[in-house]
Design a protein around this motif. Structure first.
Motif, PDB file in Angstrom:
ATOM      1  N   ILE A 221      -6.569   3.214   6.183  1.00  0.00           N
ATOM      2  CA  ILE A 221      -7.677   3.825   5.456  1.00  0.00           C
ATOM      3  C   ILE A 221      -8.875   3.811   6.391  1.00  0.00           C
ATOM      4  CG2 ILE A 221      -9.268   3.593   3.508  1.00  0.00           C
ATOM      5  CD1 ILE A 221      -6.628   4.396   2.496  1.00  0.00           C
ATOM      6  N   ASN A 222      -9.414   4.969   6.716  1.00  0.00           N
ATOM      7  CA  ASN A 222     -10.554   5.018   7.627  1.00  0.00           C
ATOM      8  C   ASN A 222     -11.843   4.558   6.960  1.00  0.00           C
ATOM      9  OD1 ASN A 222      -8.625   6.178   9.212  1.00  0.00           O
ATOM     10  ND2 ASN A 222      -9.879   7.902   9.881  1.00  0.00           N
ATOM     11  N   GLY A 223     -11.981   4.847   5.680  1.00  0.00           N
ATOM     12  CA  GLY A 223     -13.161   4.449   4.928  1.00  0.00           C
ATOM     13  C   GLY A 223     -12.838   3.292   4.004  1.00  0.00           C
ATOM     14  N   SER A 224     -12.999   3.524   2.681  1.00  0.00           N
ATOM     15  CA  SER A 224     -12.818   2.460   1.696  1.00  0.00           C
ATOM     16  C   SER A 224     -11.766   2.824   0.664  1.00  0.00           C
ATOM     17  CB  SER A 224     -14.153   2.167   0.992  1.00  0.00           C
ATOM     18  OG  SER A 224     -15.124   1.694   1.913  1.00  0.00           O
ATOM     19  N   MET A 225     -11.221   1.796   0.014  1.00  0.00           N
ATOM     20  CA  MET A 225     -10.249   1.997  -1.050  1.00  0.00           C
ATOM     21  C   MET A 225     -10.567   1.029  -2.177  1.00  0.00           C
ATOM     22  SD  MET A 225      -6.076   2.194  -0.930  1.00  0.00           S
ATOM     23  CE  MET A 225      -5.796   0.582  -0.180  1.00  0.00           C
ATOM     24  N   GLY A 226     -10.562   1.554  -3.427  1.00  0.00           N
ATOM     25  CA  GLY A 226     -10.881   0.710  -4.564  1.00  0.00           C
ATOM     26  C   GLY A 226      -9.983   0.967  -5.749  1.00  0.00           C
ATOM     27  N   PHE A 227      -9.660  -0.111  -6.473  1.00  0.00           N
ATOM     28  CA  PHE A 227      -8.845  -0.060  -7.681  1.00  0.00           C
ATOM     29  C   PHE A 227      -9.666  -0.685  -8.806  1.00  0.00           C
ATOM     30  CE2 PHE A 227      -6.191  -0.427  -3.948  1.00  0.00           C
ATOM     31  CZ  PHE A 227      -5.199   0.522  -4.134  1.00  0.00           C
ATOM     32  N   TYR A 228     -10.048   0.118  -9.802  1.00  0.00           N
ATOM     33  CA  TYR A 228     -10.972  -0.337 -10.834  1.00  0.00           C
ATOM     34  C   TYR A 228     -10.424  -0.038 -12.228  1.00  0.00           C
ATOM     35  CZ  TYR A 228     -14.074   0.097  -6.761  1.00  0.00           C
ATOM     36  OH  TYR A 228     -14.632   0.024  -5.502  1.00  0.00           O
ATOM     37  N   ASN A 229     -10.405  -1.039 -13.083  1.00  0.00           N
ATOM     38  CA  ASN A 229     -10.047  -0.846 -14.495  1.00  0.00           C
ATOM     39  C   ASN A 229      -8.706  -0.148 -14.675  1.00  0.00           C
ATOM     40  OD1 ASN A 229     -13.369  -0.405 -14.429  1.00  0.00           O
ATOM     41  ND2 ASN A 229     -12.632  -1.780 -16.037  1.00  0.00           N
ATOM     42  N   ASN A 230      -7.738  -0.544 -13.871  1.00  0.00           N
ATOM     43  CA  ASN A 230      -6.401   0.041 -13.992  1.00  0.00           C
ATOM     44  C   ASN A 230      -5.542  -0.788 -14.945  1.00  0.00           C
ATOM     45  OD1 ASN A 230      -6.403   2.336 -11.952  1.00  0.00           O
ATOM     46  ND2 ASN A 230      -7.174   0.643 -10.703  1.00  0.00           N
ATOM     47  N   PHE A 231      -4.365  -0.256 -15.261  1.00  0.00           N
ATOM     48  CA  PHE A 231      -3.492  -0.893 -16.242  1.00  0.00           C
ATOM     49  C   PHE A 231      -2.209  -1.452 -15.629  1.00  0.00           C
ATOM     50  CE2 PHE A 231      -5.506   2.876 -18.420  1.00  0.00           C
ATOM     51  CZ  PHE A 231      -6.512   2.147 -19.028  1.00  0.00           C
ATOM     52  N   PHE A 232      -2.034  -1.343 -14.324  1.00  0.00           N
ATOM     53  CA  PHE A 232      -0.801  -1.796 -13.697  1.00  0.00           C
ATOM     54  C   PHE A 232      -0.742  -3.331 -13.666  1.00  0.00           C
ATOM     55  CE2 PHE A 232      -3.722  -0.484 -10.181  1.00  0.00           C
ATOM     56  CZ  PHE A 232      -4.052  -1.749  -9.724  1.00  0.00           C
ATOM     57  N   SER A 233       0.483  -3.862 -13.578  1.00  0.00           N
ATOM     58  CA  SER A 233       0.668  -5.302 -13.438  1.00  0.00           C
ATOM     59  C   SER A 233       0.801  -5.712 -11.978  1.00  0.00           C
ATOM     60  CB  SER A 233       1.898  -5.763 -14.227  1.00  0.00           C
ATOM     61  OG  SER A 233       3.069  -5.123 -13.740  1.00  0.00           O
ATOM     62  N   SER A 234       1.152  -4.751 -11.129  1.00  0.00           N
ATOM     63  CA  SER A 234       1.352  -5.066  -9.725  1.00  0.00           C
ATOM     64  C   SER A 234       0.901  -3.904  -8.862  1.00  0.00           C
ATOM     65  CB  SER A 234       2.833  -5.363  -9.463  1.00  0.00           C
ATOM     66  OG  SER A 234       3.066  -5.654  -8.101  1.00  0.00           O
ATOM     67  N   ILE A 235       0.343  -4.212  -7.691  1.00  0.00           N
ATOM     68  CA  ILE A 235      -0.051  -3.181  -6.741  1.00  0.00           C
ATOM     69  C   ILE A 235       0.334  -3.664  -5.348  1.00  0.00           C
ATOM     70  CG2 ILE A 235      -2.410  -4.141  -6.616  1.00  0.00           C
ATOM     71  CD1 ILE A 235      -1.403  -0.440  -6.102  1.00  0.00           C
ATOM     72  N   SER A 236       0.910  -2.763  -4.565  1.00  0.00           N
ATOM     73  CA  SER A 236       1.317  -3.148  -3.219  1.00  0.00           C
ATOM     74  C   SER A 236       1.070  -2.013  -2.240  1.00  0.00           C
ATOM     75  CB  SER A 236       2.795  -3.533  -3.190  1.00  0.00           C
ATOM     76  OG  SER A 236       3.616  -2.411  -3.444  1.00  0.00           O
ATOM     77  N   GLY A 237       0.817  -2.411  -1.009  1.00  0.00           N
ATOM     78  CA  GLY A 237       0.722  -1.483   0.114  1.00  0.00           C
ATOM     79  C   GLY A 237       1.517  -2.079   1.252  1.00  0.00           C
ATOM     80  N   PRO A 238       2.835  -1.941   1.239  1.00  0.00           N
ATOM     81  CA  PRO A 238       3.692  -2.680   2.176  1.00  0.00           C
ATOM     82  C   PRO A 238       3.476  -2.351   3.633  1.00  0.00           C
ATOM     83  CG  PRO A 238       4.953  -0.998   0.989  1.00  0.00           C
ATOM     84  CD  PRO A 238       3.616  -1.085   0.322  1.00  0.00           C
ATOM     85  N   ASN A 239       2.885  -1.176   3.928  1.00  0.00           N
ATOM     86  CA  ASN A 239       2.693  -0.783   5.325  1.00  0.00           C
ATOM     87  C   ASN A 239       1.236  -0.623   5.726  1.00  0.00           C
ATOM     88  OD1 ASN A 239       5.466  -0.418   6.431  1.00  0.00           O
ATOM     89  ND2 ASN A 239       5.657   0.968   4.694  1.00  0.00           N
ATOM     90  N   LEU A 240       0.319  -0.964   4.850  1.00  0.00           N
ATOM     91  CA  LEU A 240      -1.099  -0.838   5.168  1.00  0.00           C
ATOM     92  C   LEU A 240      -1.511  -1.929   6.151  1.00  0.00           C
ATOM     93  CD1 LEU A 240      -3.761   0.692   4.519  1.00  0.00           C
ATOM     94  CD2 LEU A 240      -4.187  -1.046   2.767  1.00  0.00           C
ATOM     95  N   THR A 241      -2.106  -1.516   7.273  1.00  0.00           N
ATOM     96  CA  THR A 241      -2.512  -2.486   8.297  1.00  0.00           C
ATOM     97  C   THR A 241      -4.025  -2.594   8.448  1.00  0.00           C
ATOM     98  OG1 THR A 241      -2.357  -0.817  10.058  1.00  0.00           O
ATOM     99  CG2 THR A 241      -0.388  -2.147   9.611  1.00  0.00           C
ATOM    100  N   THR A 242      -4.758  -1.489   8.242  1.00  0.00           N
ATOM    101  CA  THR A 242      -6.204  -1.532   8.452  1.00  0.00           C
ATOM    102  C   THR A 242      -6.945  -0.746   7.377  1.00  0.00           C
ATOM    103  OG1 THR A 242      -6.139   0.405   9.916  1.00  0.00           O
ATOM    104  CG2 THR A 242      -6.004  -1.759  10.954  1.00  0.00           C
ATOM    105  N   VAL A 243      -8.101  -1.278   6.993  1.00  0.00           N
ATOM    106  CA  VAL A 243      -9.055  -0.582   6.132  1.00  0.00           C
ATOM    107  C   VAL A 243     -10.380  -0.597   6.870  1.00  0.00           C
ATOM    108  CG1 VAL A 243     -10.274  -0.573   3.920  1.00  0.00           C
ATOM    109  CG2 VAL A 243      -7.861  -1.249   4.004  1.00  0.00           C
ATOM    110  N   GLY A 244     -10.914   0.579   7.186  1.00  0.00           N
ATOM    111  CA  GLY A 244     -12.131   0.642   7.983  1.00  0.00           C
ATOM    112  C   GLY A 244     -13.367   0.217   7.234  1.00  0.00           C
ATOM    113  N   GLY A 245     -13.403   0.494   5.922  1.00  0.00           N
ATOM    114  CA  GLY A 245     -14.543   0.118   5.095  1.00  0.00           C
ATOM    115  C   GLY A 245     -14.197  -1.050   4.195  1.00  0.00           C
ATOM    116  N   SER A 246     -14.506  -0.907   2.909  1.00  0.00           N
ATOM    117  CA  SER A 246     -14.295  -1.988   1.953  1.00  0.00           C
ATOM    118  C   SER A 246     -12.995  -1.792   1.177  1.00  0.00           C
ATOM    119  CB  SER A 246     -15.470  -2.055   0.974  1.00  0.00           C
ATOM    120  OG  SER A 246     -16.665  -2.370   1.655  1.00  0.00           O
ATOM    121  N   LEU A 247     -12.453  -2.913   0.691  1.00  0.00           N
ATOM    122  CA  LEU A 247     -11.255  -2.914  -0.133  1.00  0.00           C
ATOM    123  C   LEU A 247     -11.564  -3.714  -1.393  1.00  0.00           C
ATOM    124  CD1 LEU A 247      -8.235  -2.313  -0.556  1.00  0.00           C
ATOM    125  CD2 LEU A 247      -7.724  -4.383   0.774  1.00  0.00           C
ATOM    126  N   SER A 248     -11.396  -3.073  -2.573  1.00  0.00           N
ATOM    127  CA  SER A 248     -11.825  -3.701  -3.824  1.00  0.00           C
ATOM    128  C   SER A 248     -10.741  -3.622  -4.886  1.00  0.00           C
ATOM    129  CB  SER A 248     -13.085  -3.010  -4.355  1.00  0.00           C
ATOM    130  OG  SER A 248     -14.139  -3.065  -3.425  1.00  0.00           O
TER     131      SER A 248
END
Length: 401
Positions: A221-248
């Motif tokens: 992710i060159n910028g930012s990624m955010g997960f807000y008020n979601n309904f999932f029980s699990s979240i994964s990014g098995p191949n994510l190595t870098t986030v250039g901005g913020s991760l929330s």
């Protein structure tokens, strides 16, 4: 007879000239009726833009046209029930539909490319008849419709995409490989799943009110990624190595697991906040660097960051649970060890755990004991283990010298 011999070709040439002139307009051609649309049927390419008049009624068919070099627009045509183009393949500029209150049919079986797609306030539109499927668009915004599927929109690449406020939409599945600017998915169907099996990189991504998210190929992710008020029980990014901005990860109340095992670098802040069912934050096993603040607060009882070596902003852990073991682990990383560069705060047993700055810098009270058990410094926490009362004050003074 001789005169007639010359007259027929002349009429044919004149007819072609009239047809060609009707296929080009430097301004916008406005269609008032189905008859106006039929008059363009001889135009394989329409050079210019086409607008549907607000007074248009029933069906409007743009049959015969294969390419529109400008835009196709319908705005506030409140009696328009259907819009179609049996041969239309390309809309070079925008495909804009708004405030079409009784539109139930969009039938463009050969449409593959649009410059931009901007649809809003289409309360009667439930499905698309896009047989070939739109595969190329610069930006897409679909908001406030009754669409229950996006079948027919299957992009390989997009600059911007917003899918929002479509209450009957429960499946979003696209073959996108990259997103050059932003993806926003929010406030769609209660059980919506968002699946992007081929997505490898994006600039910014925001997910709200989603029940399932699949991003198995996402690597950066060159910028930012955010997960807000979601309904999932699990979240994964098995191949994510870098986030250039913020991760929330904020207020995902059902989330019990997050897993990003290959993530090594977050260029901005890392926030895990108010995810009430999350008991353990242990999904960042390879994380080495956080360029901003690390801010975790919630009900968790343990936090594990085994590879962390550089936190350049503030460090804040607050929980309703006893997190003594986590505080005892992270406190030595502040101060002289210089892993945590900003202010240090770690506190358990909080009735209302909060974000960075909600407790005094330097707090290190994993089980929620009083502030007298923690020495405070404006820069880094100085934790004097086992010192209380007057001796604690003396020890704290000497500890800060």
């Amino acid at each position: 007879m001789a005169a007639l011999r010359y007259l027929v070709p002349a009429l044919a040439v004149a007819g072609r000239a009239i047809a060609q002139s009707s296929c080009s307009n430097a301004a916008t051609t406005t269609l008032q009726s189905a008859g106006d649309a039929s008059a363009l049927a001889a135009c394989s390419t329409f050079s210019g833009s086409i607008a549907i008049a607000t007074g248009a009624t029933d069906q409007m068919a743009l049959d015969g046209i294969r390419t529109i070099t400008g835009s196709l627009t319908a705005d506030n045509a409140t009696q328009l029930t259907g819009l179609s183009g049996s041969s239309l393949e390309i809309i070079a500029d925008s495909f804009s539909l708004s405030s079409l209150t009784v539109l139930t049919t969009l039938n463009f079986p050969r449409l593959v490319e649009v410059g931009t797609m901007d649809w809003t306030a289409l309360p009667a539109l439930q499905g698309l008849s896009f047989t070939t499927g739109v595969q190329q668009a610069g930006s897409v915004s679909i908001q406030n419709t009754q669409l229950n599927t996006l079948d027919g929109i299957n992009l390989q690449k997009v600059d911007q995409m917003t899918i929002a406020n479509n209450p009957y939409l429960n499946v979003i599945n696209m073959q996108l490989g990259n997103i050059t600017q932003s993806l926003i998915i929010e406030a769609n169907g209660r059980n919506v799943s968002a699946t992007f099996p081929n997505l490898e990189w994006a600039y910014n991504m925001t997910f709200r009110n989603v029940s399932q998210i699949s991003i198995p190929s996402l690597a950066s992710i060159n910028g930012s990624m955010g997960f807000y008020n979601n309904f999932f029980s699990s979240i994964s990014g098995p191949n994510l190595t870098t986030v250039g901005g913020s991760l929330s990860f904020v207020s995902n109340e059902a989330m019990t697991n997050l897993s990003f095992p290959e993530l090594t670098t977050v260029g901005g802040g890392l926030q895990v906040a108010n995810n009430t069912a999350l008991q353990s934050v242990d999904g960042f096993g390879a994380l080495k660097t956080v360029g901003g603040a690390l801010d975790f607060n919630g009900n968790f009882s343990s936090v594990s960051l085994p590879a962390i070596s550089d936190i350049r902003g503030a460090f804040n852990l607050q929980s309703t649970s006893d997190i003594s073991s986590s505080c005892n682990h992270f406190q030595p990383l502040s101060g002289s060890n210089n892993v945590i560069k900003g202010t240090y705060t770690c506190s358990g047993g909080e009735s209302n755990p909060g974000g960075t700055g909600t407790l005094s810098p330097g707090t290190n009270s994993g089980s929620g004991s009083s502030a007298s058990s923690s020495a405070k410094s404006s820069a880094n926490g100085v934790y004097i283990s086992g010192a209380t009362g007057l001796m604690g004050v003396v020890a704290a003074i000497f500890g800060m010298l």
